[in-house]
Design a protein around this motif. Structure first.
Motif, PDB file in Angstrom:
ATOM      1  N   ALA A 135       0.828  -1.204   0.000  1.00 23.83           N
ATOM      2  CA  ALA A 135       0.000   0.000   0.000  1.00 23.83           C
ATOM      3  C   ALA A 135       0.867   1.260   0.000  1.00 23.83           C
ATOM      4  O   ALA A 135       0.589   2.234  -0.712  1.00 23.83           O
ATOM      5  CB  ALA A 135      -0.927   0.004   1.215  1.00 23.83           C
ATOM      6  N   LYS A 136       1.937   1.241   0.798  1.00 24.85           N
ATOM      7  CA  LYS A 136       2.835   2.396   0.839  1.00 24.85           C
ATOM      8  C   LYS A 136       3.485   2.634  -0.521  1.00 24.85           C
ATOM      9  O   LYS A 136       3.645   3.768  -0.963  1.00 24.85           O
ATOM     10  CB  LYS A 136       3.923   2.169   1.895  1.00 24.85           C
ATOM     11  CG  LYS A 136       3.441   2.291   3.327  1.00 24.85           C
ATOM     12  CD  LYS A 136       3.118   3.722   3.675  1.00 24.85           C
ATOM     13  CE  LYS A 136       2.789   3.873   5.135  1.00 24.85           C
ATOM     14  NZ  LYS A 136       2.403   5.280   5.474  1.00 24.85           N
ATOM     15  N   ALA A 137       3.863   1.523  -1.169  1.00 24.34           N
ATOM     16  CA  ALA A 137       4.501   1.649  -2.483  1.00 24.34           C
ATOM     17  C   ALA A 137       3.523   2.201  -3.514  1.00 24.34           C
ATOM     18  O   ALA A 137       3.907   2.944  -4.423  1.00 24.34           O
ATOM     19  CB  ALA A 137       5.041   0.296  -2.934  1.00 24.34           C
ATOM     20  N   ALA A 138       2.243   1.849  -3.374  1.00 27.24           N
ATOM     21  CA  ALA A 138       1.234   2.368  -4.297  1.00 27.24           C
ATOM     22  C   ALA A 138       1.023   3.865  -4.074  1.00 27.24           C
ATOM     23  O   ALA A 138       0.819   4.622  -5.025  1.00 27.24           O
ATOM     24  CB  ALA A 138      -0.082   1.610  -4.120  1.00 27.24           C
ATOM     25  N   GLU A 139       1.067   4.300  -2.803  1.00 24.63           N
ATOM     26  CA  GLU A 139       0.876   5.714  -2.486  1.00 24.63           C
ATOM     27  C   GLU A 139       2.093   6.549  -2.866  1.00 24.63           C
ATOM     28  O   GLU A 139       1.959   7.653  -3.394  1.00 24.63           O
ATOM     29  CB  GLU A 139       0.598   5.879  -0.982  1.00 24.63           C
ATOM     30  CG  GLU A 139      -0.721   5.267  -0.522  1.00 24.63           C
ATOM     31  CD  GLU A 139      -0.853   5.269   0.989  1.00 24.63           C
ATOM     32  OE1 GLU A 139       0.057   5.800   1.664  1.00 24.63           O
ATOM     33  OE2 GLU A 139      -1.850   4.744   1.497  1.00 24.63           O
ATOM     34  N   SER A 140       3.281   6.025  -2.550  1.00 23.41           N
ATOM     35  CA  SER A 140       4.525   6.756  -2.807  1.00 23.41           C
ATOM     36  C   SER A 140       5.532   5.826  -3.473  1.00 23.41           C
ATOM     37  O   SER A 140       6.439   5.304  -2.822  1.00 23.41           O
ATOM     38  CB  SER A 140       5.102   7.304  -1.497  1.00 23.41           C
ATOM     39  OG  SER A 140       4.173   8.127  -0.843  1.00 23.41           O
ATOM     40  N   LYS A 189       9.476  -2.272  -1.586  1.00 19.77           N
ATOM     41  CA  LYS A 189       8.515  -3.282  -2.044  1.00 19.77           C
ATOM     42  C   LYS A 189       9.195  -4.337  -2.909  1.00 19.77           C
ATOM     43  O   LYS A 189       8.885  -5.534  -2.816  1.00 19.77           O
ATOM     44  CB  LYS A 189       7.388  -2.625  -2.824  1.00 19.77           C
ATOM     45  CG  LYS A 189       6.353  -3.645  -3.329  1.00 19.77           C
ATOM     46  CD  LYS A 189       5.337  -3.024  -4.235  1.00 19.77           C
ATOM     47  CE  LYS A 189       4.384  -4.078  -4.763  1.00 19.77           C
ATOM     48  NZ  LYS A 189       5.043  -5.069  -5.633  1.00 19.77           N
ATOM     49  N   LYS A 190      10.114  -3.889  -3.762  1.00 15.76           N
ATOM     50  CA  LYS A 190      10.834  -4.840  -4.615  1.00 15.76           C
ATOM     51  C   LYS A 190      11.577  -5.864  -3.763  1.00 15.76           C
ATOM     52  O   LYS A 190      11.544  -7.068  -4.033  1.00 15.76           O
ATOM     53  CB  LYS A 190      11.800  -4.092  -5.515  1.00 15.76           C
ATOM     54  CG  LYS A 190      12.571  -4.987  -6.484  1.00 15.76           C
ATOM     55  CD  LYS A 190      13.486  -4.160  -7.370  1.00 15.76           C
ATOM     56  CE  LYS A 190      14.280  -5.065  -8.319  1.00 15.76           C
ATOM     57  NZ  LYS A 190      15.193  -4.263  -9.180  1.00 15.76           N
ATOM     58  N   GLN A 216      -3.154  24.185  -2.477  1.00 14.66           N
ATOM     59  CA  GLN A 216      -3.289  23.001  -1.612  1.00 14.66           C
ATOM     60  C   GLN A 216      -2.605  21.794  -2.225  1.00 14.66           C
ATOM     61  O   GLN A 216      -2.719  21.546  -3.426  1.00 14.66           O
ATOM     62  CB  GLN A 216      -4.774  22.698  -1.383  1.00 14.66           C
ATOM     63  CG  GLN A 216      -5.039  21.442  -0.563  1.00 14.66           C
ATOM     64  CD  GLN A 216      -6.516  21.232  -0.297  1.00 14.66           C
ATOM     65  OE1 GLN A 216      -7.126  21.950   0.474  1.00 14.66           O
ATOM     66  NE2 GLN A 216      -7.096  20.248  -0.971  1.00 14.66           N
ATOM     67  N   PHE A 217      -1.851  21.068  -1.373  1.00 12.91           N
ATOM     68  CA  PHE A 217      -1.349  19.753  -1.721  1.00 12.91           C
ATOM     69  C   PHE A 217      -2.373  18.728  -1.246  1.00 12.91           C
ATOM     70  O   PHE A 217      -3.063  18.937  -0.246  1.00 12.91           O
ATOM     71  CB  PHE A 217      -0.017  19.460  -1.009  1.00 12.91           C
ATOM     72  CG  PHE A 217       1.136  20.289  -1.469  1.00 12.91           C
ATOM     73  CD1 PHE A 217       1.907  19.887  -2.546  1.00 12.91           C
ATOM     74  CD2 PHE A 217       1.473  21.466  -0.824  1.00 12.91           C
ATOM     75  CE1 PHE A 217       2.995  20.645  -2.960  1.00 12.91           C
ATOM     76  CE2 PHE A 217       2.549  22.231  -1.224  1.00 12.91           C
ATOM     77  CZ  PHE A 217       3.306  21.811  -2.303  1.00 12.91           C
ATOM     78  N   THR A 218      -2.433  17.603  -1.923  1.00 10.41           N
ATOM     79  CA  THR A 218      -3.269  16.496  -1.470  1.00 10.41           C
ATOM     80  C   THR A 218      -2.447  15.216  -1.494  1.00 10.41           C
ATOM     81  O   THR A 218      -1.847  14.883  -2.515  1.00 10.41           O
ATOM     82  CB  THR A 218      -4.516  16.327  -2.353  1.00 10.41           C
ATOM     83  OG1 THR A 218      -5.267  17.549  -2.355  1.00 10.41           O
ATOM     84  CG2 THR A 218      -5.396  15.206  -1.818  1.00 10.41           C
ATOM     85  N   PHE A 219      -2.394  14.536  -0.340  1.00 10.92           N
ATOM     86  CA  PHE A 219      -1.666  13.283  -0.219  1.00 10.92           C
ATOM     87  C   PHE A 219      -2.641  12.168   0.154  1.00 10.92           C
ATOM     88  O   PHE A 219      -3.737  12.430   0.666  1.00 10.92           O
ATOM     89  CB  PHE A 219      -0.581  13.365   0.865  1.00 10.92           C
ATOM     90  CG  PHE A 219       0.517  14.335   0.556  1.00 10.92           C
ATOM     91  CD1 PHE A 219       1.654  13.924  -0.118  1.00 10.92           C
ATOM     92  CD2 PHE A 219       0.416  15.673   0.935  1.00 10.92           C
ATOM     93  CE1 PHE A 219       2.680  14.818  -0.414  1.00 10.92           C
ATOM     94  CE2 PHE A 219       1.428  16.572   0.649  1.00 10.92           C
ATOM     95  CZ  PHE A 219       2.553  16.132  -0.020  1.00 10.92           C
ATOM     96  N   VAL A 220      -2.245  10.942  -0.102  1.00 10.44           N
ATOM     97  CA  VAL A 220      -3.007   9.768   0.345  1.00 10.44           C
ATOM     98  C   VAL A 220      -2.137   9.004   1.329  1.00 10.44           C
ATOM     99  O   VAL A 220      -1.016   8.616   1.005  1.00 10.44           O
ATOM    100  CB  VAL A 220      -3.406   8.857  -0.834  1.00 10.44           C
ATOM    101  CG1 VAL A 220      -4.068   7.588  -0.312  1.00 10.44           C
ATOM    102  CG2 VAL A 220      -4.346   9.584  -1.779  1.00 10.44           C
ATOM    103  N   GLU A 221      -2.655   8.837   2.543  1.00 11.51           N
ATOM    104  CA  GLU A 221      -1.927   8.127   3.580  1.00 11.51           C
ATOM    105  C   GLU A 221      -2.856   7.116   4.224  1.00 11.51           C
ATOM    106  O   GLU A 221      -3.924   7.476   4.717  1.00 11.51           O
ATOM    107  CB  GLU A 221      -1.395   9.113   4.620  1.00 11.51           C
ATOM    108  CG  GLU A 221      -0.516   8.484   5.674  1.00 11.51           C
ATOM    109  CD  GLU A 221       0.091   9.529   6.592  1.00 11.51           C
ATOM    110  OE1 GLU A 221       1.266   9.860   6.410  1.00 11.51           O
ATOM    111  OE2 GLU A 221      -0.640  10.015   7.483  1.00 11.51           O
ATOM    112  N   ASP A 222      -2.429   5.862   4.227  1.00 12.65           N
ATOM    113  CA  ASP A 222      -3.240   4.769   4.780  1.00 12.65           C
ATOM    114  C   ASP A 222      -4.628   4.751   4.159  1.00 12.65           C
ATOM    115  O   ASP A 222      -5.629   4.486   4.836  1.00 12.65           O
ATOM    116  CB  ASP A 222      -3.351   4.903   6.306  1.00 12.65           C
ATOM    117  CG  ASP A 222      -2.002   4.778   6.988  1.00 12.65           C
ATOM    118  OD1 ASP A 222      -1.141   4.046   6.436  1.00 12.65           O
ATOM    119  OD2 ASP A 222      -1.800   5.399   8.042  1.00 12.65           O
TER     120      ASP A 222
END
Length: 511
Positions: A63-68, A76-77, A299-305
């Motif tokens: 999930a973290k690799a997909a977000e960042s 992830k690799k 505004q910045f927008t991030f996705v976390e969890d």
């Protein structure tokens, strides 16, 4: 047992050792066998929990690799490779447990009959051949070696994984072992040959537990390394953040110094503002607004969890007039004229026109910010005072003195010239005019009367701006070379506050 050539005495000792082991196995108490069984149950329960926990950790890494992807892509690799190597070896160990429990019937409660698993003959037959390994035994050792080699290859010589490397070397070494009697034995001989089946089963379950523990450590280390890289101080820089980006001389400068992180791996899912994202930072690209203090926000927008995290920003900057022309003034030419509406433009560098006001006797607004009209009164000078309001509310002021002059005298002209020449017939039809030369105000002069003086004849007063009958008769009697004088020109004015004003004379020479 030790391989190679042995003396008859050594062979006898080894045989006695095997008999001793067999006797111990035969006489091993039921309590000990049950203890091994309970130990195996605990290992298997722990292994099940480890499988679930590791899967959860791996999913978090995905999930973290997909977000960042830039920040966690390498982690992830590595995780993918660890997961594959671990699963292959863990499942292989499961087949070894099948070798142990093959043909063992479980109790009515679904458990293994621990007390009946006091023999290890199944393993001995399958894994060993004489003093060496069977094909199955060789497969076991080579698979353990491959697992260790594959895992070590993933961490290479990275000191961050030193503890994991140590565990791999200690827990998965297949090198020969010396027993308490200093006898060198092969790895499988020392750990499994002649042992009760339940003891071998517990040992294999313990190996599975070691495998899952190392897998968990690898995931944690990979995540930790990614996070450590992200928060490394090498990605930070000290940034001076002033409350605004322009100040006037003597004004108090306020702001703060903060630590900012420039990291190309930190990429927002979206950005709203005057610019675009480059190498982990928003690069502003916009056209400055009007003169004065202006705002900038976005505004910045991030996705976390899996959740959207908005991060708004706001700042200010001050726009000053662009220096596209030099300020050049003639010190003796600061003049306004009495009798006309003098246009005056007022501005203050760095202050918007709507924050500037001006005042003077006879001055009024022209309807637009910074634009005024000055109607000069009596006296020789007039003082124009200007006040500006800075973005912080402070007031600044300045003033300038102008000289007051009267309107210039109009110049009379015949045929558009002050001194014209031509035939009498030309003079008879010309228009007498008057102009205010070198005067930039929009003024119209209309001639209403003038005198005509032909040499040797009486002066004739003419109404309007063209010759009448009497004037034409006088001109007809003029001689070649005579200079006809047009004087006492009277006129009315449009565009200035002037009822009448003397107009200079003009002449016409007869040719």
């Amino acid at each position: 047992m030790a391989g190679g050539k042995q003396t008859p005495r050594q062979k006898m000792v080894n045989l006695m050792y095997l008999v001793f082991i067999a006797m111990m196995a035969l006489n091993m108490s039921k309590e000990v066998l049950t203890a091994f069984g309970l130990m195996n149950e605990k290992f298997e329960s722990s292994n099940n929990d480890a499988v679930a926990n590791n899967e959860s950790t791996y999913s978090a890494l995905v999930a973290k690799a997909a977000e960042s992807p830039k920040q966690y892509g390498d982690a992830k690799k590595l995780g993918d490779q660890v997961k594959q190597v671990t699963a292959n070896f863990y499942n292989f160990l499961g087949t070894l447990k099948g070798d142990v429990t093959k043909e063992v019937e479980k109790t009515e409660g679904g458990k293994l009959p621990y007390e009946a698993m006091d023999k290890g003959d199944k393993i001995d037959e399958q894994w060993f051949s004489g003093d060496g390994y069977s094909k199955r035994g060789q497969e076991i050792v080579s698979t353990i070696d491959k697992y260790k080699a594959d895992m070590l290859a993933l961490v290479a010589n990275n000191p961050k994984y030193a503890a994991i490397v140590k565990d791999l070397n200690n827990k998965f070494s297949t090198a020969d072992v010396k027993d308490r009697e200093n006898v060198t034995k092969k790895y499988l001989d020392y750990n499994f040959k002649g042992f009760p089946a339940i003891a071998s089963l517990a040992k294999i379950s313990a190996m599975q537990n070691d495998v899952k523990t190392i897998e968990a450590s690898m995931y944690s280390a990979a995540l930790g390394k990614a996070l450590e890289s992200a928060v490394s101080m090498k990605n930070y820089t000290a940034i001076v953040v002033l409350d605004k980006n322009a100040y006037f001389q003597g004004e108090k400068v306020t702001g703060k110094v903060v630590l900012g992180r420039y990291d190309e791996t930190t990429v927002p899912t979206s950005f709203q503002g005057p610019g675009k994202i480059e190498n982990g930072q928003a690069v502003i690209n916009m056209v400055a607004g009007g003169v004065g203090e202006q705002g900038i926000k976005g505004q910045f927008t991030f996705v976390e969890d899996g959740k959207t995290i908005p991060l708004p920003f706001e700042g200010k900057y001050v726009v000053v007039p662009k220096p596209n022309s030099a300020t050049i003034s003639a010190d003796k030419m600061n003049v306004v004229y009495r009798g006309v509406p003098n246009p005056i433009s007022v501005s203050f560098a760095g202050i918007a026109d709507n924050k500037v006001s001006a005042s003077a006797p006879g001055m009024s607004s022209a309807g637009k910010p910074g634009k005024y009209v000055l109607n000069a009164g009596s006296g020789n000078t007039v003082m124009v005072s200007v006040t500006g309001t800075l973005p912080n509310g402070d007031k600044v002021s300045d003033k300038k003195e102008f000289r007051i002059k009267g309107l210039p005298a109009p110049t009379g002209k015949v045929r558009g010239e002050v001194a014209a020449k031509g035939p009498k017939s030309n003079l008879e039809v010309v228009t007498i005019s008057a102009v205010m030369e070198d005067f930039d105000f929009p003024v119209t002069v209309n001639v209403t009367q003038f005198n005509v003086k032909v040499p040797g004849q009486p002066t004739i007063v003419v109404s309007g701006n063209k010759m009448d009958g009497r004037a034409k008769s006088a001109i007809a009697r003029a001689q070649k070379g005579d200079v006809v004088v047009i004087s006492e020109i009277k006129a009315n004015f449009s565009g200035i506050d002037q009822k009448s004003k003397a107009v200079s004379a003009c002449t016409f020479e007869i040719q």
